[in-house]
Design a protein around this motif. Structure first.
Motif, PDB file in Angstrom:
ATOM      1  N   ALA A  18      -5.353  -6.438   1.514  1.00  0.00           N
ATOM      2  CA  ALA A  18      -4.241  -5.815   1.579  1.00  0.00           C
ATOM      3  C   ALA A  18      -3.069  -6.647   2.120  1.00  0.00           C
ATOM      4  O   ALA A  18      -1.904  -6.680   1.356  1.00  0.00           O
ATOM      5  CB  ALA A  18      -4.005  -4.481   2.413  1.00  0.00           C
ATOM      6  N   HIS A  24      -1.181   1.975   3.210  1.00  0.00           N
ATOM      7  CA  HIS A  24      -1.764   1.383   4.044  1.00  0.00           C
ATOM      8  C   HIS A  24      -0.830   1.456   5.429  1.00  0.00           C
ATOM      9  O   HIS A  24      -1.076   0.826   6.335  1.00  0.00           O
ATOM     10  CB  HIS A  24      -1.636  -0.458   3.854  1.00  0.00           C
ATOM     11  CG  HIS A  24      -3.031  -0.613   3.209  1.00  0.00           C
ATOM     12  ND1 HIS A  24      -4.215  -0.728   3.933  1.00  0.00           N
ATOM     13  CD2 HIS A  24      -3.206  -0.992   1.931  1.00  0.00           C
ATOM     14  CE1 HIS A  24      -5.285  -0.994   2.804  1.00  0.00           C
ATOM     15  NE2 HIS A  24      -4.731  -1.081   1.665  1.00  0.00           N
ATOM     16  N   SER A  76      -9.630  -3.630  13.019  1.00  0.00           N
ATOM     17  CA  SER A  76      -9.208  -3.269  11.787  1.00  0.00           C
ATOM     18  C   SER A  76      -7.738  -3.691  11.648  1.00  0.00           C
ATOM     19  O   SER A  76      -7.104  -3.230  11.085  1.00  0.00           O
ATOM     20  CB  SER A  76      -9.250  -1.892  11.755  1.00  0.00           C
ATOM     21  OG  SER A  76      -8.605  -1.220  12.938  1.00  0.00           O
ATOM     22  N   ALA A 132      -4.825  -3.053   7.563  1.00  0.00           N
ATOM     23  CA  ALA A 132      -6.202  -3.156   7.858  1.00  0.00           C
ATOM     24  C   ALA A 132      -7.149  -4.189   7.376  1.00  0.00           C
ATOM     25  O   ALA A 132      -8.003  -4.395   7.955  1.00  0.00           O
ATOM     26  CB  ALA A 132      -6.707  -1.807   7.595  1.00  0.00           C
ATOM     27  N   THR A 133      -6.661  -4.894   6.303  1.00  0.00           N
ATOM     28  CA  THR A 133      -7.452  -5.519   5.513  1.00  0.00           C
ATOM     29  C   THR A 133      -6.890  -7.024   5.100  1.00  0.00           C
ATOM     30  O   THR A 133      -5.695  -6.765   4.522  1.00  0.00           O
ATOM     31  CB  THR A 133      -8.116  -5.017   4.430  1.00  0.00           C
ATOM     32  OG1 THR A 133      -7.403  -4.969   3.227  1.00  0.00           O
ATOM     33  CG2 THR A 133      -9.026  -3.808   4.792  1.00  0.00           C
TER      34      THR A 133
END
Lengths: 335, 335, 335, 335
Positions: free
Chosen positions: D60, D233, D209, D56-57
């Motif tokens: 991460a 995640h 996302s 999502a990021t």
């Protein structure tokens, strides 16, 4: 003649005696009669309540002390050349579970409030940047410089204002105390009084395998007690470590040893004022020295470390023979 | 008379001599002449190549050994009552960065291939469940039981099939070797030959502060070398630890000490066959014993631990006096 | 017909609308106008002050919540079959930096004060054993059982007595609330009122990618704010997550969805009372069911998981068609 | 008019369509039909085998990629102003279990082999200093500078020589590709071909996302698969993330979006050549700009960040209206 480091010096005879004296079985870990005397003995030395944990190494002492003040998502401000940054194999990252060392500048590897602010003031107060949780200073510093009590007080004041813990790496705390003078207890008390935890080093000062973590903020010791075991540093025969520490405090042996090392360093420094890179305020000497000069010294049987291309580091120990120091002085003078 | 634990016994005189003998300054950490002899000395004992690291505690030995085999997202199969699960203050969680202990059953705190499979076979091979990376067994076990070489071989075979590391916690490895008989080197070699790393304990066997991590899979030692420093376990005066280990190996002192402890345990066990909860295969005795009986023993000046409501644990040491063992035997017989 | 899990169900149309409605650029992370409404919206639902953080997964919610209560050297008491133990890939070990899960027994995967005490009372209060720092319960439990408010209160009382944090894994909190009845807010408030932090699940209940960590002990949120970013869970376009949560609260959509799923489950359960392994108190049905019976159901196009050799797990979702539930009921009845 | 950041821009309509198109239930996590297409789709784009994980990021993505290359006792060389050092809240310390970021200098926040060597060459090859395990570079850099393929190749060569992993933080990889020109696939393939893992960013480029970790060293993905779940995640409805990524690759939407953002940036840069602090090689503009000038721009309704006392950072996005860019150009020209 050995000027490589104080970290390999022989163990002081009184410590051998003390260890042998603790040889009868007693309760394991730190439940023995010797370990139980530590809080009081150090409390007496510093003139205030404290809680004391023995550990085998300075790295463990530093990191356990810091782990009691710093959460995994926080940071520790220290000097760019601090031992925790340069020479502990990433132990702070391990013990602090990924917390960050925040590197500050400062002459002689000493921090100042200004240097600390230069690091922490630009940190945005948001979750994207690691926030400082503690400051760590080294007494004496990596370059053998000693903080004066008022310098520590100024840093302690800043720490308090910002809600930061204050740790002192005192691998050579004894040498700093000896240099700062006054009665040992006074000097130590004044310089350590405002820190939350002190890694009080003995191994470099004639010990075998015992350092003390002295918690002046005694609540922090609760965490460190658990963390010491969790780090595999709770030796079952802890009485042999405690015995070393008590023997060191007894009759101020720690201070006597440190004075001895410092005196040897001053003996050398006295002839080399124009070569000194840092004032000698403990037992380390950093000399400007060409490769040829270093070779000349080594040819005369002096052992020491190079310090970059044009300098040498010489370290004296509690048992550096006076004649070795004199010989070194002469050798330097004659370069 | 002391039957509480072997972990507080006095240090063997030969080790004191060896430590004093290493007192002259040498290279720091493990660069000294004594430390450099360890690989060869243990290699000689086990009859195969190995790499050896000294550390101060069994907890550090176990966790450093495991950290070389287990990634943070993996797991370690061990007995439900293993020391790493019960008595190391969460050190495996720390050293393995959150890896998981996977608890197996087994009589006498010993694992079997079946018990291990009962733990690992139900684990789904997906990312939602932690996957095992290693097995850890204890020789002798928490209940003083010794694995026979063929039992270890069977576990080692399973470990190899499943791609798992195999670690042996040998806090009382000496006692197991002494019990298993044959020449010391043979017995040790046969039982340890298939493990990847052995925590070879000496502190409970007359040492002061030195345990050995013996890597038979020598590549694993590369990781452990870094991790030892990172954990603050690389003492600067490592020669005093190495000296203890060499003195222990010299003339098979380690085996002599263990035999002595085992003999004392057998002396006691011989009169108490009907009370034994576990066969005595090392130096620990677990006795069925009512509170009143325990009180009676304590009234005769015997120190030991209760083991739950109806049992006692008695541990002998390398220096348990023969007359103490005899006295205890008589006291038990007369209960 | 799909009874595998609620965790793959379609996103509720109102959430799609809400996300589209949040599409205009706004401040990043959780600085946007939607995120800023969360504390008040959940506070209103629970009738008390709270602080709310969105995250994308239940695993992150559980572990961030726990990381605010549990130090690395501590432990968390949870059920042996809790999601954090069984199905989160070791995430608690990661987020809690090696802290330990302490496994308790309990019917229906529910804890009781007695079961918790059975785990924590034998822990010696010394540094050799990991000390508990928190309790985690699951509402509804892994077996679809719902804690009654008084059951939670009893656990909360124990937690407070022992100084432990209390976390609720509410991956199916909505289903528990729907089952427990009363007004949604009341039911939720009563059952959640004594916990320190609730992982309030929405993804299984018609959401796409947003769960809420609801801190009733608002001080804990300070830590979690930093830890969320540090875990890479602070999405830059957080408004799309916040929009999902607000849409769920709006008009009690969360409760409506949960009731719908629960009703479908009851439809099935009503015909299968003699096969139920656990009372159906949420949206999961555990049926005794032979392999042949399971094959028969699958032949009729029903998808579900085996649950060991002789059982099946069937899960209904917010959008399980009434006719599917009826069809399944008939199929089971005709087995 | 919005020039604050690209990280809050609206989601591209094609991605909304793709997510809605994936709304039907499918297998959870990454077992769905959409996720299963990712390896092939990215393999096709890069012209070589790869394994792809959605997360999502960017934080991460970066940290999971690095965690597959770096052991806890190792280090990562990155630029002093890299996102992983400055803006990820200590996530590397968390994901890498305390490994160390080793900070290198370099113009425009770009690394060179020389800058990397200046960091790693002085590291003593002993256990007291953390050893580097990987290098991380950012494409485009924090200052919107793009590495040319030959620059990456030179770093990759150094990495290989030293046995270091090579990671690319591609939060704005699309913008770099668009700037570097040639066909998208060629440009990307050439610049990414020598890295082991790429964090390929989409959120800043019109995504909601979903970011992709692209492993060119596919063995590394094995570790990252476990670590993603362990970090919370692994979203259960991963199909909505996969759908975003596929939609981005479809018809090179990712490149079209990036070109659009870059063009807007060039529009602005073209009038401000004398004010540019860094060449504009992506979608970020760093302008010398007095406080008064910044106030003047804000008075005309332009939003952007200050960059220290005398500069401004302006960022364009995939959907920055042409007229906004033109208006900004005029406003700057008229300062």
């Amino acid at each position: 003649m050995q000027f490589l480091s104080d970290n390999t010096a022989s163990v002081h005879p009184k410590l051998w005696d003390a260890m042998r004296g603790a040889d009868a079985p007693d309760a394991p870990y730190d439940g023995d009669a010797v370990s139980k005397q530590l809080d009081a003995a150090f409390g007496n030395l510093f003139g205030r309540e404290c809680r004391v944990l023995w550990v085998a190494t300075g790295t463990a002492a530093n990191c356990l002390a810091l782990s009691s003040m710093v959460q995994p998502h926080g940071g520790v401000v220290c000097h760019r050349e601090a031992h925790i940054e340069m020479d502990e194999g990433g132990a702070p990252g391990f013990y602090l579970h990924g917390a960050k060392l925040m590197l500050a500048e400062g002459e002689g590897a000493k921090l100042t409030p200004g240097a600390i602010r230069a690091v922490i003031d630009p940190i945005r107060d948001d979750v994207h940047q690691v926030q400082p949780h503690a400051i760590s200073i080294t007494q004496a510093s990596e370059y053998g410089r000693s903080y004066r009590p008022e310098e520590i007080a100024a840093i302690a004041t800043l720490a308090k204002e910002r809600g930061l813990g204050l740790h002192m790496d005192g691998a050579r705390f004894a040498n700093a105390c000896a240099f700062l003078g006054g009665s040992a207890a006074e000097a130590a008390s004044r310089s350590a009084g405002e820190v939350d935890a002190l890694s009080f080093g003995f191994v470099k000062n004639g010990g075998m395998s015992a350092e003390a973590i002295v918690f002046f903020d005694t609540a922090l010791a609760d965490v460190a007690y658990y963390r010491r075991k969790r780090a595999g540093h709770l030796q079952s025969k802890g009485r042999y470590l405690a015995a070393q520490l008590l023997a060191m405090l007894d009759g101020d042996l720690w201070l006597e040893n440190a004075r001895s090392a410092n005196n040897a360093a001053q003996e050398v420094a006295s002839v080399a004022a124009d070569r000194l890179i840092h004032p000698v305020e403990a037992n380390e000497i950093f000399l400007r020295c060409t490769p040829a000069e270093r070779a000349a010294l080594r040819a005369k049987n002096f052992d020491f470390y190079d310090w970059g291309a044009d300098a040498a580091r010489l370290v004296t120990a509690w048992n550096t023979p006076q004649e070795h120091a004199v010989a070194l002085s002469k050798a330097i003078a004659s370069l």
